[in-house]
Scaffold this motif. Structure first.
Motif, PDB file in Angstrom:
ATOM      1  N   MET A  97       1.067  -1.481   0.372  1.00  0.00           N
ATOM      2  CA  MET A  97      -0.183  -0.122   0.125  1.00  0.00           C
ATOM      3  C   MET A  97       0.766   1.194  -0.314  1.00  0.00           C
ATOM      4  O   MET A  97       0.317   2.558  -0.700  1.00  0.00           O
ATOM      5  CB  MET A  97      -1.177  -0.314   1.357  1.00  0.00           C
ATOM      6  CG  MET A  97      -2.164   1.018   0.818  1.00  0.00           C
ATOM      7  SD  MET A  97      -3.006   0.928   0.136  1.00  0.00           S
ATOM      8  CE  MET A  97      -2.935   2.091  -1.242  1.00  0.00           C
ATOM      9  N   ILE A 112       2.776   2.763   2.863  1.00  0.00           N
ATOM     10  CA  ILE A 112       2.557   3.316   4.100  1.00  0.00           C
ATOM     11  C   ILE A 112       4.492   3.813   4.594  1.00  0.00           C
ATOM     12  O   ILE A 112       4.799   2.621   4.359  1.00  0.00           O
ATOM     13  CB  ILE A 112       1.870   2.264   5.371  1.00  0.00           C
ATOM     14  CG1 ILE A 112       0.121   1.445   5.023  1.00  0.00           C
ATOM     15  CG2 ILE A 112       1.834   3.263   6.549  1.00  0.00           C
ATOM     16  CD1 ILE A 112      -0.426   2.735   4.676  1.00  0.00           C
ATOM     17  N   ILE A 165       1.200   6.816  -1.026  1.00  0.00           N
ATOM     18  CA  ILE A 165      -0.044   5.863  -1.088  1.00  0.00           C
ATOM     19  C   ILE A 165      -1.745   6.422  -1.747  1.00  0.00           C
ATOM     20  O   ILE A 165      -1.885   5.679  -2.723  1.00  0.00           O
ATOM     21  CB  ILE A 165      -0.634   5.864   0.428  1.00  0.00           C
ATOM     22  CG1 ILE A 165       0.974   5.873   1.227  1.00  0.00           C
ATOM     23  CG2 ILE A 165      -1.859   4.617   1.373  1.00  0.00           C
ATOM     24  CD1 ILE A 165       0.357   6.789   2.968  1.00  0.00           C
ATOM     25  N   HIS A 166      -1.932   7.612  -2.094  1.00  0.00           N
ATOM     26  CA  HIS A 166      -3.259   7.974  -2.610  1.00  0.00           C
ATOM     27  C   HIS A 166      -2.665   7.363  -4.190  1.00  0.00           C
ATOM     28  O   HIS A 166      -3.582   7.287  -4.734  1.00  0.00           O
ATOM     29  CB  HIS A 166      -3.027   9.143  -2.099  1.00  0.00           C
ATOM     30  CG  HIS A 166      -2.790  10.103  -3.242  1.00  0.00           C
ATOM     31  ND1 HIS A 166      -1.073  10.510  -2.806  1.00  0.00           N
ATOM     32  CD2 HIS A 166      -2.575  10.790  -4.282  1.00  0.00           C
ATOM     33  CE1 HIS A 166      -0.895  11.776  -3.371  1.00  0.00           C
ATOM     34  NE2 HIS A 166      -1.821  11.930  -4.440  1.00  0.00           N
ATOM     35  N   ALA A 177      -3.671   4.069  -4.390  1.00  0.00           N
ATOM     36  CA  ALA A 177      -4.180   3.229  -4.199  1.00  0.00           C
ATOM     37  C   ALA A 177      -6.107   4.042  -5.503  1.00  0.00           C
ATOM     38  O   ALA A 177      -6.769   3.250  -5.627  1.00  0.00           O
ATOM     39  CB  ALA A 177      -5.634   4.457  -2.892  1.00  0.00           C
ATOM     40  N   LEU A 185      -6.862  -1.714   0.455  1.00  0.00           N
ATOM     41  CA  LEU A 185      -6.629  -2.356   2.296  1.00  0.00           C
ATOM     42  C   LEU A 185      -7.417  -2.394   3.002  1.00  0.00           C
ATOM     43  O   LEU A 185      -7.433  -1.158   3.534  1.00  0.00           O
ATOM     44  CB  LEU A 185      -5.363  -1.435   2.340  1.00  0.00           C
ATOM     45  CG  LEU A 185      -4.271  -1.921   3.817  1.00  0.00           C
ATOM     46  CD1 LEU A 185      -4.614  -3.556   3.637  1.00  0.00           C
ATOM     47  CD2 LEU A 185      -2.984  -1.563   4.264  1.00  0.00           C
ATOM     48  N   ALA A 186      -8.263  -3.330   3.725  1.00  0.00           N
ATOM     49  CA  ALA A 186      -8.206  -3.321   4.895  1.00  0.00           C
ATOM     50  C   ALA A 186      -7.558  -3.200   5.871  1.00  0.00           C
ATOM     51  O   ALA A 186      -6.866  -4.386   5.908  1.00  0.00           O
ATOM     52  CB  ALA A 186      -9.378  -5.012   4.780  1.00  0.00           C
ATOM     53  N   PHE A 187      -6.668  -3.051   7.236  1.00  0.00           N
ATOM     54  CA  PHE A 187      -6.285  -2.732   7.865  1.00  0.00           C
ATOM     55  C   PHE A 187      -6.784  -3.697   8.762  1.00  0.00           C
ATOM     56  O   PHE A 187      -8.274  -3.700   9.043  1.00  0.00           O
ATOM     57  CB  PHE A 187      -6.121  -1.410   8.283  1.00  0.00           C
ATOM     58  CG  PHE A 187      -5.027   0.050   7.312  1.00  0.00           C
ATOM     59  CD1 PHE A 187      -5.927   0.635   6.178  1.00  0.00           C
ATOM     60  CD2 PHE A 187      -3.928   0.163   7.716  1.00  0.00           C
ATOM     61  CE1 PHE A 187      -5.344   0.997   5.510  1.00  0.00           C
ATOM     62  CE2 PHE A 187      -3.768   1.279   7.167  1.00  0.00           C
ATOM     63  CZ  PHE A 187      -4.371   2.075   5.542  1.00  0.00           C
ATOM     64  N   PRO A 195      -7.483  -0.886  12.179  1.00  0.00           N
ATOM     65  CA  PRO A 195      -7.781   1.288  11.345  1.00  0.00           C
ATOM     66  C   PRO A 195      -7.484   1.596  13.157  1.00  0.00           C
ATOM     67  O   PRO A 195      -8.288   1.870  13.299  1.00  0.00           O
ATOM     68  CB  PRO A 195      -8.811   0.971  10.975  1.00  0.00           C
ATOM     69  CG  PRO A 195      -9.495  -0.333  11.540  1.00  0.00           C
ATOM     70  CD  PRO A 195      -8.890  -1.199  11.900  1.00  0.00           C
ATOM     71  N   GLU A 221     -14.431  -1.127   7.042  1.00  0.00           N
ATOM     72  CA  GLU A 221     -13.004  -1.820   6.351  1.00  0.00           C
ATOM     73  C   GLU A 221     -13.191  -1.937   5.421  1.00  0.00           C
ATOM     74  O   GLU A 221     -13.452  -1.912   4.171  1.00  0.00           O
ATOM     75  CB  GLU A 221     -11.727  -2.472   7.158  1.00  0.00           C
ATOM     76  CG  GLU A 221     -11.155  -1.905   7.938  1.00  0.00           C
ATOM     77  CD  GLU A 221     -10.481  -0.405   7.385  1.00  0.00           C
ATOM     78  OE1 GLU A 221     -10.910   0.630   8.178  1.00  0.00           O
ATOM     79  OE2 GLU A 221      -9.299  -0.882   7.007  1.00  0.00           O
ATOM     80  N   GLN A 263     -15.964   0.516   2.981  1.00  0.00           N
ATOM     81  CA  GLN A 263     -14.878   1.343   2.285  1.00  0.00           C
ATOM     82  C   GLN A 263     -14.360   0.919   1.039  1.00  0.00           C
ATOM     83  O   GLN A 263     -14.338   1.464   0.236  1.00  0.00           O
ATOM     84  CB  GLN A 263     -13.810   1.743   3.251  1.00  0.00           C
ATOM     85  CG  GLN A 263     -14.348   2.281   4.648  1.00  0.00           C
ATOM     86  CD  GLN A 263     -13.015   3.329   5.469  1.00  0.00           C
ATOM     87  OE1 GLN A 263     -12.327   3.851   5.277  1.00  0.00           O
ATOM     88  NE2 GLN A 263     -13.005   2.611   6.547  1.00  0.00           N
ATOM     89  N   MET A 271     -14.804   1.888  -3.157  1.00  0.00           N
ATOM     90  CA  MET A 271     -13.570   1.567  -3.532  1.00  0.00           C
ATOM     91  C   MET A 271     -13.822   1.145  -5.323  1.00  0.00           C
ATOM     92  O   MET A 271     -12.812   1.356  -5.889  1.00  0.00           O
ATOM     93  CB  MET A 271     -12.377   1.993  -2.809  1.00  0.00           C
ATOM     94  CG  MET A 271     -11.867   2.836  -2.154  1.00  0.00           C
ATOM     95  SD  MET A 271     -10.663   2.209  -0.860  1.00  0.00           S
ATOM     96  CE  MET A 271      -8.857   3.107  -2.050  1.00  0.00           C
TER      97      MET A 271
END
Lengths: 226, 404
Positions: free
Chosen positions: A48, A50, A72-73, A76, A82-84, A87, A137, A140, A144
């Motif tokens: 991702m 990070i 990161i963005h 995306a 990514l499902a953290f 979170p 998560e 979202q 997306m």
């Protein structure tokens, strides 16, 4: 879809991934298992982008594009979701704020993740139970619509009944997408058909193969003897 | 009346205990304005500016209006359907019309508190008299606007707000100015929330960067009454110092003092909230959300004074961006052993993990920062009715967008 070559990653002074090789094809679902501290979450967070994780060597290619240094963005936007596992709570930012970045059908998305409409107006993750965080998560990611899903222990903290419902939604959502699923307890494999499984041990892929065979071997011999 | 003037004369050089000391000789008097028949007669820029402080010139979703331009009360009205429920007029007119008004005058705020209260007495410029009559339940808010249009003047208003027994009323006030080089707003507000009454007072300040602001507000809350004071200031100004105080004198009385602040540019803000818990089972809450950016400095104060069997909590959260500073100063004064007072305060920068999380949803770093800041300034903490909250959310979003 995703190609990882000789990936070495550290955080602070600690080397976590030590030459990971992994290829996930189009519309393939892969499962990653391994003991605590093996570096599973580190791998998804690195994919991702990070920045707490530093890439020492290696290359990550997504959809034919080298994303190793991409912010990161932008990852995306290319289609990585990514499902953290854990979170953060962000006070004042509502779940609805995030879902509505991607779709106007916020209530439909919440329903699909088995969350009531009230959750849309709540501060993200504030006072959410473990299971509610996982559903948030997923909601979202549903909004997306990523090409590649990274699901980090999406089945932990979720009760069996909820997992059954969520499992079906995840399974249908995976259709036409690629996924890397990290699982500790393996519940999710009751609902999702995986194409390949990998065991991550001491920062390297120690074993890959058909999920049923890999899981059987881990059950028989434990992680250390695979 | 002469007693107040005597006290004010003696206090006119008295420095306030908090906030930058202002030289009042720097501010002059401006010209007076004629009354208008309706708000559509306001100049276009005044209408737009007032709207950004929550004051609607179309009076939609309002039960009545008070509008003051500089020193002059230029418009007052109560919509026909709310006549007999609320009264709206200037405080000068109220003092002339009702003999009893003087019994409330300078009763909550001391005229000799400092040079600003003294000036409000010695150079009294009107202000609003807003009263909900006994038992009146009014859904639509009363609105008041205190507007400064002339450069270099000081506007010295004295407001009186009375919620009579059993009434339930909302008030929204917008205090604002044109884009002035300098200006001073002194606003004395005395609130009386009678038995079983509920008063929610929401004040939006939207000043120009050269304006100094010194409100002085005290509320007296009686048995079973609830007073909510919401203060919102999201635009840069020169200096601001206020410390609204509520005395929960009545049994089961409640005071909520909330503030949402965005300090930007070189703004110096010093904003407090104090509740004195006197009555049995009285309750007080002081909630502040603030964001300081650029080179702004914000002092956030909260004080609970437990004088009786009451409970109170202070909740302050501050976000620091750029080179700004926030000082959070909560104070708990337990003066009897059956009070329960608590506080929580957190001040810091935006956490990187929060930014990364939002960026993983497709926002770039600036967009993620902006979303977090807007979240801090969410008027959801104010406990307003949905329509009013939505209106204020719109105003807050415009201010946040300008500042960010």
């Amino acid at each position: 879809m995703l190609e990882i070559e000789n990936l070495w990653v550290s955080t602070g002074d600690k080397e976590i991934l030590k030459g990971v090789e992994l290829t996930i094809g189009d519309e393939e679902t892969h499962v990653l298992i391994g003991p605590n501290g093996a570096g599973k979450s580190c791998l998804t967070m690195t994919i991702m982008g990070i920045p707490v994780y530093t890439i020492g060597k290696g290359e990550i290619t997504f959809d034919g594009k080298d994303i190793t240094t991409l912010p990161i963005h932008e990852r995306a936007k290319l289609g990585i979701g990514l499902a953290f596992q854990n979170p953060p709570v962000i006070r004042g930012v509502k779940l609805r704020d995030i879902i509505s970045l991607h779709t106007k059908k916020v209530d439909d998305i919440l329903n699909k993740a088995y969350l009531s409409q009230e959750f849309g107006s709540r501060d993200i993750n504030l006072g959410f139970s473990g299971g509610e965080r996982k559903r948030s998560e997923l909601a979202q990611l549903f909004a997306m619509e990523p090409k590649l899903l990274l699901l980090d222990e999406i089945d932990s903290g979720v009760d069996i009944e909820s997992m059954e419902l969520l499992g079906e939604e995840i399974n249908s959502f995976l259709s036409g997408r690629s996924a890397l699923i990290i699982t500790h307890l393996g519940y999710i494999l009751n609902y999702v058909r995986a194409d390949e499984a990998h065991v991550l041990l001491d920062g390297k892929i120690a074993l890959s193969g058909k999920p049923e065979e890999v899981l059987k071997r881990v059950k028989e011999k434990g992680f250390r003897e695979v | 009346m002469s007693e107040w003037r005597d006290k004010a004369e003696k206090a006119k050089g008295k420095t306030a205990s908090l906030g930058a000391d202002l030289d009042l000789s720097q501010y002059s008097r401006g010209k007076e304005w004629e009354r208008i028949l309706n708000l559509s007669q306001l100049p276009g820029d005044a209408k737009r500016t007032a709207l950004l402080a929550g004051v609607r010139s179309d009076e939609g979703f309002r039960c009545g209006t008070y509008f003051q331009l500089d020193h002059s009360a230029i418009f007052e009205s109560v919509k026909r359907e709310f006549e007999g429920k609320v009264e709206i007029m200037s405080t000068k007119e109220a003092l002339e019309r009702y003999d009893w008004v003087k019994d409330y005058w300078w009763r909550a705020v001391a005229v000799d508190s400092d040079k600003y209260t003294a000036r409000a007495e010695l150079e009294f410029d009107n202000g609003y008299f807003l009263r909900a009559l006994p038992g009146a339940k009014v859904i639509f808010p009363m609105q008041a606007c205190l507007f400064i249009s002339q450069n270099g003047i000081s506007q010295n208003v004295h407001n009186l707000i009375i919620a009579e027994d059993g009434s339930n009323v909302q008030i929204i006030t917008g205090c604002t100015s044109l884009d002035l080089g300098r200006g001073l707003h002194i606003g004395i507000s005395e609130f009386f929330v009678k038995k079983n009454a509920k008063l929610t007072f929401t004040m939006i300040h939207r000043w120009a960067p050269g304006v100094d602001v010194r409100p002085r507000a005290v509320a007296i809350v009686e048995d079973n009454a609830t007073f909510t004071n919401n203060y919102i200031c999201l635009n840069p100004l020169r200096t601001l110092q206020l410390y609204p105080t509520a005395y929960c004198n009545g049994e089961n009385s409640i005071a909520n003092i909330n503030a949402i602040l965005l300090g930007s540019g070189n703004s110096r803000m010093d904003v407090g909230g104090r509740t004195v818990l006197v009555g049995k089972n009285s309750r007080g809450h002081v909630v502040t959300r603030c964001v300081a950016k650029d080179k702004a400095t914000i002092h956030v104060r909260g004080q609970l004074i437990g004088q009786g069997e009451g409970r109170g909590h202070i909740d302050c959260r501050g976000l620091i961006v750029d080179e700004a500073n926030i000082y959070a100063i909560p104070m708990l004064d337990g003066l009897v052993n059956d009070c329960e007072l608590s506080h929580e305060a957190a001040v810091g920068k935006i956490r990187e993990e929060d930014l990364w999380y939002l960026m993983s949803r497709g926002l770039n770093e600036d967009e993620a920062t902006s979303l977090i800041i807007k979240g801090y300034l969410d008027p959801g903490i104010l406990g307003l009715p949905r329509e009013l909250e939505d209106e204020i959310k719109g105003v807050a979003e415009i201010a946040a967008r300008e500042a960010l």
